[in-house]
Every structure is written in structure tokens, then in C-alpha cells.
Design an enzyme around this catalytic site. Structure first.
Site, PDB file in Angstrom:
ATOM      1  CB  CYS A 110      -0.952   0.006   1.189  1.00  0.00           C
ATOM      2  SG  CYS A 110      -1.980  -1.465   1.267  1.00  0.00           S
ATOM      3  CG  HIS A 142      -3.063   3.209   2.692  1.00  0.00           C
ATOM      4  ND1 HIS A 142      -3.579   2.858   1.461  1.00  0.00           N
ATOM      5  CD2 HIS A 142      -3.088   2.076   3.447  1.00  0.00           C
ATOM      6  CE1 HIS A 142      -3.882   1.581   1.465  1.00  0.00           C
ATOM      7  NE2 HIS A 142      -3.608   1.079   2.655  1.00  0.00           N
ATOM      8  CG  ASN A 182      -6.562  -1.002   1.466  1.00  0.00           C
ATOM      9  OD1 ASN A 182      -5.899  -0.587   0.528  1.00  0.00           O
ATOM     10  ND2 ASN A 182      -6.028  -1.484   2.577  1.00  0.00           N
TER      11      ASN A 182
HETATM   12  O1  UT7 Z   1      -3.452  -1.666   3.807  1.00  0.00           O
HETATM   13  C1  UT7 Z   1      -3.169  -2.404   4.967  1.00  0.00           C
HETATM   14  C2  UT7 Z   1      -4.170  -3.493   5.075  1.00  0.00           C
HETATM   15  N1  UT7 Z   1      -4.808  -3.740   6.292  1.00  0.00           N
HETATM   16  C3  UT7 Z   1      -5.349  -2.851   7.131  1.00  0.00           C
HETATM   17  O2  UT7 Z   1      -5.231  -1.677   7.010  1.00  0.00           O
HETATM   18  C4  UT7 Z   1      -6.150  -3.435   8.275  1.00  0.00           C
HETATM   19  C5  UT7 Z   1      -6.282  -2.492   9.433  1.00  0.00           C
HETATM   20  N2  UT7 Z   1      -7.243  -2.987  10.386  1.00  0.00           N
HETATM   21  C6  UT7 Z   1      -8.557  -2.760  10.276  1.00  0.00           C
HETATM   22  O3  UT7 Z   1      -9.008  -2.078   9.386  1.00  0.00           O
HETATM   23  C7  UT7 Z   1      -9.462  -3.310  11.363  1.00  0.00           C
HETATM   24  O4  UT7 Z   1      -8.671  -3.874  12.408  1.00  0.00           O
HETATM   25  C8  UT7 Z   1     -10.463  -4.396  10.832  1.00  0.00           C
HETATM   26  C9  UT7 Z   1     -11.522  -3.738   9.948  1.00  0.00           C
HETATM   27  C10 UT7 Z   1      -9.721  -5.458  10.062  1.00  0.00           C
HETATM   28  C11 UT7 Z   1     -11.179  -5.043  12.016  1.00  0.00           C
HETATM   29  O5  UT7 Z   1     -11.826  -4.035  12.786  1.00  0.00           O
HETATM   30  P1  UT7 Z   1     -11.652  -4.020  14.392  1.00  0.00           P
HETATM   31  O6  UT7 Z   1     -12.497  -2.924  14.893  1.00  0.00           O
HETATM   32  O7  UT7 Z   1     -10.175  -3.966  14.688  1.00  0.00           O
HETATM   33  O8  UT7 Z   1     -12.292  -5.386  14.805  1.00  0.00           O
HETATM   34  P2  UT7 Z   1     -11.657  -6.584  15.665  1.00  0.00           P
HETATM   35  O9  UT7 Z   1     -10.598  -7.274  14.889  1.00  0.00           O
HETATM   36  O10 UT7 Z   1     -11.323  -6.076  17.032  1.00  0.00           O
HETATM   37  O11 UT7 Z   1     -12.896  -7.543  15.786  1.00  0.00           O
HETATM   38  C12 UT7 Z   1     -14.040  -7.204  16.600  1.00  0.00           C
HETATM   39  C13 UT7 Z   1     -15.086  -8.282  16.378  1.00  0.00           C
HETATM   40  C14 UT7 Z   1     -14.526  -9.699  16.459  1.00  0.00           C
HETATM   41  O12 UT7 Z   1     -15.503 -10.533  17.063  1.00  0.00           O
HETATM   42  P3  UT7 Z   1     -15.391 -10.953  18.601  1.00  0.00           P
HETATM   43  O13 UT7 Z   1     -14.073 -11.670  18.715  1.00  0.00           O
HETATM   44  O14 UT7 Z   1     -15.418  -9.684  19.354  1.00  0.00           O
HETATM   45  O15 UT7 Z   1     -16.590 -11.819  18.788  1.00  0.00           O
HETATM   46  C15 UT7 Z   1     -14.363 -10.092  15.006  1.00  0.00           C
HETATM   47  O16 UT7 Z   1     -14.440 -11.483  14.808  1.00  0.00           O
HETATM   48  O17 UT7 Z   1     -15.651  -8.160  15.059  1.00  0.00           O
HETATM   49  C16 UT7 Z   1     -15.575  -9.416  14.395  1.00  0.00           C
HETATM   50  N3  UT7 Z   1     -15.478  -9.192  12.955  1.00  0.00           N
HETATM   51  C17 UT7 Z   1     -16.554  -9.020  12.175  1.00  0.00           C
HETATM   52  N4  UT7 Z   1     -17.870  -9.031  12.451  1.00  0.00           N
HETATM   53  C18 UT7 Z   1     -18.722  -8.831  11.441  1.00  0.00           C
HETATM   54  C19 UT7 Z   1     -14.362  -9.090  12.204  1.00  0.00           C
HETATM   55  N5  UT7 Z   1     -14.702  -8.853  10.911  1.00  0.00           N
HETATM   56  C20 UT7 Z   1     -16.064  -8.810  10.884  1.00  0.00           C
HETATM   57  C21 UT7 Z   1     -16.999  -8.598   9.859  1.00  0.00           C
HETATM   58  N6  UT7 Z   1     -18.311  -8.607  10.175  1.00  0.00           N
HETATM   59  N7  UT7 Z   1     -16.650  -8.379   8.575  1.00  0.00           N
END
Ligand code: UT7
Length: 337
Positions: free
Chosen positions: A122, A264, A294
Site C-alpha cells: 500500500c 492511505h 482499500n
Molecule cells: O493496507 C493495509 C491493510 N490492512 C489494514 O489496514 C487493516 C487495518 N485494520 C482494520 O481495518 C481493522 O482492524 C479491521 C476492519 C480489520 C477489524 O476491525 P476491528 O475494529 O479492529 O475489529 P476486531 O478485529 O477487534 O474484531 C471485533 C469483532 C470480532 O468478534 P469478537 O471476537 O469480538 O466476537 C471479530 O471477529 O468483530 C468481528 N469481525 C466481524 N464481524 C462482522 C471481524 N470482521 C467482521 C466482519 N463482520 N466483517
């Protein structure tokens, strides 16, 4: 140094097909994976993304790059014959051989150029701009075409709701030209850094020379992205903010001197957290993640192009590009438009 580099044209191109959150919700439900439009919107800010039809030659990575490049050339008043160097930032090349830059050269008919790809994920577009600037400063190159282009969807694991909701396809381009070193309108400074120790936060185990894709590895989806989103989130906010402050400090500027931040576009929450950390109002931040998700190396050039074309970014303004990506890689570039 006798020369500096200036962006004189920008362009962007996206596939026609829009993939809304609602359609993703249905697609994942069929695979037994739960998500919702509300979760995706609230946690990422993304409403839809574009997905290319790779059966359509006009929507290959290099073809999107071609359309973006044509628009950038037109804005700069240049023709393909004027290009000395093509730098294509991508982590989703059309083919491993030849480079996507060579495919683009072939499509453009830029017969006087030399062409190469850069993979800094990225951050790739900033790595490409910095490389172009260095060649221009030596006097070896007069005009460079820098593209950030991606067709990421073939690498997504559609059973991994943590990652598949984030990404989209698209390409952005910039023409970078030689100007006198004391030109008002130029790249002012840049900073690049990588931390290969953090490779595991975002990687694709198979598909390179270290791990051939076999039917067994394919069925285990080892040729798809594996991402630790939460960890990346934290590193991204801190590093983007630190890089922004450093860029301003080294140019003896304060946050009030900055007209626009083009970060980004990975997640709206990351962008908002960075703006808050550096005390920059969101009105000064260019955002298009809600419409395209993204698009990796394409996020910054497409967001920049949009803001240039709709008149938000004006001549003489100070603009900071700021990125992070798999590697991990980081990069920032301060310029006067
Ligand atoms: O260009 C570089 C590429 N990558 C990035 O930039 C990624 C950067 N990170 C992010 O954008 C965020 O961390 C994510 C969007 C990937 C995740 O968001 P978050 O607020 O950090 O969520 P989390 O990982 O803390 O997950 C919270 C909950 C979890 O469930 P439990 O364990 O609390 O029951 C996840 O399993 O949300 C769940 N979850 C979802 N639920 C519904 C994760 N993805 C999803 C989804 N729909 N798509």
C-alpha cells in the site's frame, strides 16, 4: 542538486462493477460467514468497492493503469513518447513476468521509456514517486509516469470476514517532471521506512517461489491474504501520525501550514485517528475509502486525482501523502502543488 520533481498530471480508473456491502453480506452468508452492512460501515467506513472483470481485457491491472495514465498524460500535456521512465507500484501484477510496467508500456506505446514494477504494497505509490524524484534529480530522467494499480480481489479469502470486506480494485497515475531545484511547485521532502520483522501481520504464504501453489495448498487458501487487522491498525495510526509530524518538522512547518493530507485509504477509523493525533481537522483530509475500499497502491493516487480534478487541491498548496502497507512498509511525501 540542480533539479527538483513536480507532479504535473494525475489520472485514475476503476472497474465498472460496484460491490456493495449488501452483496458481500449475501455472498458470505452462502459460505456460512456472518457479517453486516452496519458492521462494515461502522468499523471501516466502506460502503462499496469496485471489482474488476479479469475476463475483460479492459479491466486488467495494466489496463486500469493505462486509462489512468492516459488521463494523467492529458492533464500534463504530454504524449507517451515523452515518457522516459515508467514505475508501476503494485502487489497484484498482471503476470510475474513480464512486469506490469512493461505491459503498460506496450499498451501506451511509450517506446522511449524504461519500465519496472515496485512492490511496497500500500505504500508503493509513494515509493514510486520517491524513486522517480531521485532519477529526475540526477538529471538522467526528465519525465516519469508513476502508477499505483491493483486488482486485489483474486487474492482475497472470501471466507475471512476480517479481510475480504476491505479491499477493491483500481489504478491511479501521476506524471512527474523535472523542474528547477528552486521551483515553488515541487516535491519538498520524503521519508521511507520498512520493518520486515512485521511480515506476519499481512502476508500471502503461497504463490511465490518459496511455496508453489499445489491443489492441497489451494484448498487451504494459502495463496490468499492473511491479515492481523487489529495489530496493523495500531501500528498504522502511530506511524502515519509520526511520519506526518516528522515531515512537517523537517520542513520547519507546523500543522497549520498543511493544506491537505492524502492518507492511505485503509479504514476511515485509522484516518480519523491519525487526524485527531496530529490535530488536523478532517476537512483537510482527502477521503474516498467509502466508495472504493482499500485499493492498496492505488488509494493515494486516486484520492489525489479526485481532489485535484474537483478543485480542492489548488496551485501553491502544501499536500502530504502518507502511507503504510504490508511488509510492513511506510512512506510519506510532502509537496507543494
Ligand atoms: O493496507 C493495509 C491493510 N490492512 C489494514 O489496514 C487493516 C487495518 N485494520 C482494520 O481495518 C481493522 O482492524 C479491521 C476492519 C480489520 C477489524 O476491525 P476491528 O475494529 O479492529 O475489529 P476486531 O478485529 O477487534 O474484531 C471485533 C469483532 C470480532 O468478534 P469478537 O471476537 O469480538 O466476537 C471479530 O471477529 O468483530 C468481528 N469481525 C466481524 N464481524 C462482522 C471481524 N470482521 C467482521 C466482519 N463482520 N466483517
Amino acid at each position: 542538486m540542480d533539479f527538483a520533481a513536480r507532479i504535473t498530471g494525475t489520472g485514475s480508473a476503476f472497474p465498472k462493477n460496484r460491490l456493495s456491502n449488501a452483496v458481500i453480506v449475501k455472498r458470505l452468508a452462502k459460505l456460512g460467514v456472518k457479517t453486516s452492512d452496519t458492521w462494515i460501515r461502522e468499523r471501516t467506513g466502506i460502503l462499496e468497492r469496485r471489482i474488476s472483470d479479469v475476463e475483460n481485457p479492459a479491466e486488467l491491472n495494466s489496463s486500469l493503469g493505462f486509462s489512468a495514465a492516459q488521463k494523467a498524460l492529458e492533464m500534463a500535456g504530454k504524449s507517451p513518447e515523452d515518457i522516459d521512465q515508467i514505475i508501476y507500484a503494485t502487489c497484484s501484477p498482471d503476470t510475474l513476468l513480464p512486469s506490469t510496467a512493461c505491459w503498460l508500456q506496450h499498451k501506451l506505446g511509450a517506446s522511449k521509456a524504461w519500465a519496472m514494477d515496485i512492490n511496497a504494497a500500500c505504500s508503493g505509490f509513494i515509493y514510486g514517486l520517491v524513486t522517480a524524484e531521485k532519477f529526475i534529480q540526477t538529471g538522467q530522467v526528465r519525465t516519469t509516469l508513476v502508477v499505483g494499480g491493483e486488482v486485489l480481489h483474486p487474492f482475497l479469502n472470501w471466507e475471512d470476514r476480517n479481510s475480504c470486506i476491505l479491499f477493491g480494485d483500481g489504478a491511479g497515475a501521476a506524471i512527474v517532471e523535472r523542474v528547477p531545484a528552486d521551483s515553488t511547485h515541487r516535491i519538498l521532502s520524503s521519508n521511507l521506512l520498512s520493518d520486515g520483522n512485521l511480515w506476519e501481520l499481512f502476508h500471502m504464504p503461497a504463490g511465490g517461489s518459496n511455496m508453489e501453489v499445489t491443489p492441497e495448498r489451494y484448498s487451504r487458501k494459502l495463496n490468499k491474504y492473511k491479515m492481523k487487522g487489529k495489530e496493523i491498525f495500531k501500528v498504522a495510526v502511530k506511524t502515519l501520525a509520526d511520519f506526518a509530524v516528522h515531515a512537517l518538522n523537517e520542513n520547519l512547518m507546523t500543522i497549520d501550514d498543511l493544506d491537505w493530507l492524502v492518507p492511505h485509504q485503509a479504514n476511515l477509523r485509522i484516518i480519523e485517528a491519525v487526524a485527531k493525533r496530529i490535530k488536523l481537522p478532517m476537512e483537510k483530509v482527502i477521503v474516498n475509502v467509502e466508495r472504493y475500499g482499500n485499493t492498496s497502491a492505488a488509494t493515494i493516487p486516486t484520492a489525489l486525482d479526485e481532489a485535484v480534478r474537483d478543485g480542492r487541491i489548488k496551485s501553491g498548496q502544501t499536500v502530504l501523502l502518507d502511507a503504510f502497507g504490508a511488509g510492513l512498509t511506510y512512506g510519506s511525501l510532502l509537496l507543494r502543488w
